[in-house]
Design an enzyme around this catalytic site. Structure first.
Site, PDB file in Angstrom:
ATOM      1  N   HIS A   1       0.878  -1.173   0.000  1.00 18.04           N
ATOM      2  CA  HIS A   1       0.000   0.000   0.000  1.00 18.04           C
ATOM      3  C   HIS A   1       0.922   1.232   0.000  1.00 18.04           C
ATOM      4  O   HIS A   1       2.014   1.190   0.570  1.00 18.04           O
ATOM      5  CB  HIS A   1      -0.846  -0.033   1.277  1.00 18.04           C
ATOM      6  CG  HIS A   1      -1.893   1.021   1.354  1.00 18.04           C
ATOM      7  ND1 HIS A   1      -1.612   2.310   1.743  1.00 18.04           N
ATOM      8  CD2 HIS A   1      -3.221   0.986   1.112  1.00 18.04           C
ATOM      9  CE1 HIS A   1      -2.734   3.018   1.734  1.00 18.04           C
ATOM     10  NE2 HIS A   1      -3.728   2.238   1.351  1.00 18.04           N
TER      11      HIS A   1
ATOM     12  N   ASP B   1       3.434  -3.794   7.948  1.00 16.57           N
ATOM     13  CA  ASP B   1       2.147  -3.125   7.826  1.00 16.57           C
ATOM     14  C   ASP B   1       1.062  -4.173   8.082  1.00 16.57           C
ATOM     15  O   ASP B   1       0.815  -5.039   7.245  1.00 16.57           O
ATOM     16  CB  ASP B   1       2.047  -2.548   6.399  1.00 16.57           C
ATOM     17  CG  ASP B   1       0.683  -1.963   6.108  1.00 16.57           C
ATOM     18  OD1 ASP B   1      -0.218  -2.071   6.949  1.00 16.57           O
ATOM     19  OD2 ASP B   1       0.532  -1.386   5.009  1.00 16.57           O
TER      20      ASP B   1
ATOM     21  N   GLN C   1      -4.166  -4.935   7.133  1.00 15.64           N
ATOM     22  CA  GLN C   1      -5.126  -5.904   6.586  1.00 15.64           C
ATOM     23  C   GLN C   1      -5.056  -7.255   7.292  1.00 15.64           C
ATOM     24  O   GLN C   1      -5.764  -8.180   6.914  1.00 15.64           O
ATOM     25  CB  GLN C   1      -4.892  -6.116   5.082  1.00 15.64           C
ATOM     26  CG  GLN C   1      -5.128  -4.902   4.236  1.00 15.64           C
ATOM     27  CD  GLN C   1      -6.598  -4.465   4.197  1.00 15.64           C
ATOM     28  OE1 GLN C   1      -7.499  -5.175   4.635  1.00 15.64           O
ATOM     29  NE2 GLN C   1      -6.832  -3.277   3.681  1.00 15.64           N
TER      30      GLN C   1
ATOM     31  N   LYS D   1     -10.448  -0.505  10.558  1.00 13.25           N
ATOM     32  CA  LYS D   1     -10.618  -1.688   9.706  1.00 13.25           C
ATOM     33  C   LYS D   1     -11.001  -2.905  10.539  1.00 13.25           C
ATOM     34  O   LYS D   1     -11.202  -3.989   9.998  1.00 13.25           O
ATOM     35  CB  LYS D   1      -9.325  -1.982   8.944  1.00 13.25           C
ATOM     36  CG  LYS D   1      -8.975  -0.934   7.881  1.00 13.25           C
ATOM     37  CD  LYS D   1      -7.802  -1.385   7.056  1.00 13.25           C
ATOM     38  CE  LYS D   1      -7.091  -0.276   6.308  1.00 13.25           C
ATOM     39  NZ  LYS D   1      -7.818   0.253   5.170  1.00 13.25           N
TER      40      LYS D   1
ATOM     41  N   CYS E   1      -4.656   2.306  -3.738  1.00 11.45           N
ATOM     42  CA  CYS E   1      -3.390   2.845  -3.216  1.00 11.45           C
ATOM     43  C   CYS E   1      -2.258   1.826  -3.363  1.00 11.45           C
ATOM     44  O   CYS E   1      -1.375   1.719  -2.499  1.00 11.45           O
ATOM     45  CB  CYS E   1      -3.502   3.300  -1.763  1.00 11.45           C
ATOM     46  SG  CYS E   1      -4.730   4.578  -1.531  1.00 11.45           S
TER      47      CYS E   1
HETATM   48  N1  7TS Z   1      -1.785  -0.598   4.640  1.00 10.46           N
HETATM   49  C1  7TS Z   1      -2.668  -1.383   4.020  1.00 10.46           C
HETATM   50  C2  7TS Z   1      -2.266  -2.754   3.593  1.00 10.46           C
HETATM   51  C3  7TS Z   1      -3.946  -0.884   3.745  1.00 10.46           C
HETATM   52  O1  7TS Z   1      -4.825  -1.669   3.132  1.00 10.46           O
HETATM   53  C4  7TS Z   1      -4.284   0.416   4.142  1.00 10.46           C
HETATM   54  C5  7TS Z   1      -5.615   1.029   3.817  1.00 10.46           C
HETATM   55  C6  7TS Z   1      -3.332   1.159   4.831  1.00 10.46           C
HETATM   56  C7  7TS Z   1      -2.086   0.635   5.056  1.00 10.46           C
HETATM   57  C8  7TS Z   1      -3.621   2.525   5.335  1.00 10.46           C
HETATM   58  O2  7TS Z   1      -4.570   2.469   6.336  1.00 10.46           O
HETATM   59  P1  7TS Z   1      -5.126   3.812   6.966  1.00 10.46           P
HETATM   60  O3  7TS Z   1      -6.083   3.360   8.001  1.00 10.46           O
HETATM   61  O4  7TS Z   1      -3.953   4.492   7.548  1.00 10.46           O
HETATM   62  O5  7TS Z   1      -5.748   4.565   5.846  1.00 10.46           O
HETATM   63  N2  7TS Z   1      -6.263   0.443   2.743  1.00 10.46           N
HETATM   64  C9  7TS Z   1      -7.353   0.932   2.112  1.00 10.46           C
HETATM   65  C10 7TS Z   1      -7.962   0.220   1.096  1.00 10.46           C
HETATM   66  O6  7TS Z   1      -7.589  -0.862   0.685  1.00 10.46           O
HETATM   67  N3  7TS Z   1      -9.002   0.938   0.645  1.00 10.46           N
HETATM   68  O7  7TS Z   1      -9.066   2.082   1.349  1.00 10.46           O
HETATM   69  C11 7TS Z   1      -8.037   2.091   2.275  1.00 10.46           C
END
Ligand code: 7TS
Length: 433
Positions: A149, A226, A229, A252, A390
């Site tokens: 990501h 990271d 997910q 999430k 992303c």
């Molecule tokens: N890393 C992964 C693997 C992600 O899927 C996401 C967000 C992030 C980092 C960032 O997370 P945040 O909470 O800091 O935004 N992924 C997604 C997605 O797949 N669709 O919208 C956000």
């Protein structure tokens, strides 16, 4: 044609498409009952109950989390770590109790190693700025991967640009897995940091974090994982994984907008703060400042109490249901969704086939733009995301600009996936493809 079935989930039944019959499987969770905990999933949108298949972007919130947030505002709210009056002490206790819950959730060795942040993005940036800028320099190599990501890729590009370190990537295979052969190209490189995701948000690939951490340590590097997910969907034990940093997002995993960064205490001790200001200092004079102890050194400003309490309530909620059962449930749903979609001609699925994958079904429909797919699915009450997620380098690897993506969670039923497949049939009919 498929029709949305009843919400009931336990019965085995046959779902008929025009092409084949697919047996609807059973799973260890009574997802139809779990769904009742989520008020938003029980409300009609455009006259239909939503088939919410976008939890990889953000999950919905159960009543238990919403109630915990309301309760803290109604009974215990004040500025955390500042006030000496009773309400202030209560607020501080609830905030620190939330940290204890998240510490146990990740099985961190100490609460000092759990820093509350806004989200995984902020956690990863914290490591990049507070560790990367301080400890990396010219000649050092950062290793990331082609499936990251942007949150675990762009910060490392920034660190490389500012420090003179070199950024190299582990490439993808055509199954969407890390190409271990590309590791051989790193022989002799002075690798100081490895940044890799636990689970890919656009391909559903699950990486062997423990093996990556061992490889990093064998090369004298630290490993930044990271976990955005992974933590909502499987048991995460940061000590067993052996990673040095692990970032997660509460939103999430059924919680509000809040995240946590796990970091090994000795590394956090050696780092300077990413952000400075109130609360993270020990002493300030006009000549200089000393830092507060861990984890407060990394938490400037008045902390977000309700978010932390909601985050902990979410960790309790998924723990009570059981992350093993959630994981198994998603494995079954994913295999079912994969089978339904792959039976539709002109549908292309990305990432490794089940069972070696997470509950993310990324697909394209020949001759139809991913956004059009998502829009037609919306008209059927099916919520999926469309775009590059992303992960532009991963999209480029597969020579697509965007995919449609359905992602499952504990509240999804086979019925949601039947509606997805029926919606994709509808997409094809609409576009005549
Ligand atoms: N890393 C992964 C693997 C992600 O899927 C996401 C967000 C992030 C980092 C960032 O997370 P945040 O909470 O800091 O935004 N992924 C997604 C997605 O797949 N669709 O919208 C956000």
């Amino acid at each position: 044609m498929l029709r949305p079935g009843p919400l009931g989930f336990g019965l085995r039944r046959r779902v008929y498409t025009e092409r084949m019959a697919v047996e609807a499987p059973t799973t260890p969770l009574d997802a139809a009952r779990i769904k009742l905990d989520f008020p938003i999933l029980m409300r009609e949108v455009n006259g239909m109950l939503p088939a919410y298949l976008d939890s990889a972007a953000s999950s919905q919130k159960p009543r238990q989390v919403i109630d915990a947030i309301v309760d803290v505002y109604e009974t215990s709210y004040a500025a955390v770590h500042r006030a000496v009056y009773t309400l202030g002490e209560r607020a501080t206790e609830r905030y620190e109790a939330a940290r204890d819950t998240v510490t146990a959730f990740l099985n961190a060795a100490s609460r000092r190693e759990v820093i509350f942040v806004r989200n995984a993005t902020e956690g990863l940036n914290l490591v990049a700025y507070a560790y990367g800028l301080k400890f990396l320099g010219p000649g050092d190599v950062i290793v990331s991967t082609e499936m990251e990501h942007h949150s675990n890729l762009v910060p490392w590009q920034e660190v490389a640009r500012r420090t003179g370190a070199e950024l190299r990537y582990v490439r993808l295979t055509d199954r969407g897995e890390l190409d271990t052969e590309s590791l051989e190209e790193l022989a002799g490189a002075d690798v100081k940091l490895v940044a890799a995701t636990h689970v890919s948000n656009s391909l559903g690939t699950v990486n062997d974090v423990a093996a990556i951490a061992r490889w990093a340590h064998d090369h004298g590097a630290v490993m930044v994982c990271d976990g955005a997910q992974a933590a909502p969907h499987r048991v995460v034990d940061v000590q067993a994984l052996g990673c040095d940093f692990y970032a997660i997002s509460g939103h999430k995993m059924c919680g509000p907008g809040m995240g946590a960064l796990y970091g090994r205490a000795d590394l956090l001790e050696a780092m300077d703060p990413f952000l400075t200001g109130g609360g993270q200092i020990a002493k300030v004079t006009l000549e200089g400042t000393t830092w507060n102890e861990l984890p407060y050194k990394f938490e400037p400003g008045v902390p977000p109490l309700a978010e932390a309490v909601g985050f902990a309530a979410a960790a309790d909620y998924v723990t009570r249901i059981g992350l093993e059962a959630i994981h198994e449930h998603e494995q079954v749903l994913t295999a079912y969704g994969w089978e339904l979609l792959s039976a539709i001609p002109g549908v292309n699925l990305f990432g490794p086939p089940p069972p070696d994958r997470a509950g993310i079904l990324s697909f394209t429909v020949d001759g139809v733009h991913a956004h059009d797919v998502a829009q037609i699915l919306d008209a059927e009450g099916v919520c999926v995301r469309a775009g590059h997620h992303c992960t532009q380098p991963a999209m480029r690897h597969f020579d697509v600009v965007a995919t449609s993506r359905a992602s499952v969670y504990l509240y999804n039923t086979t019925d949601d996936l039947d509606r997805l497949a029926a919606g994709v049939d509808r997409v094809k009919r609409t576009f005549g493809v």
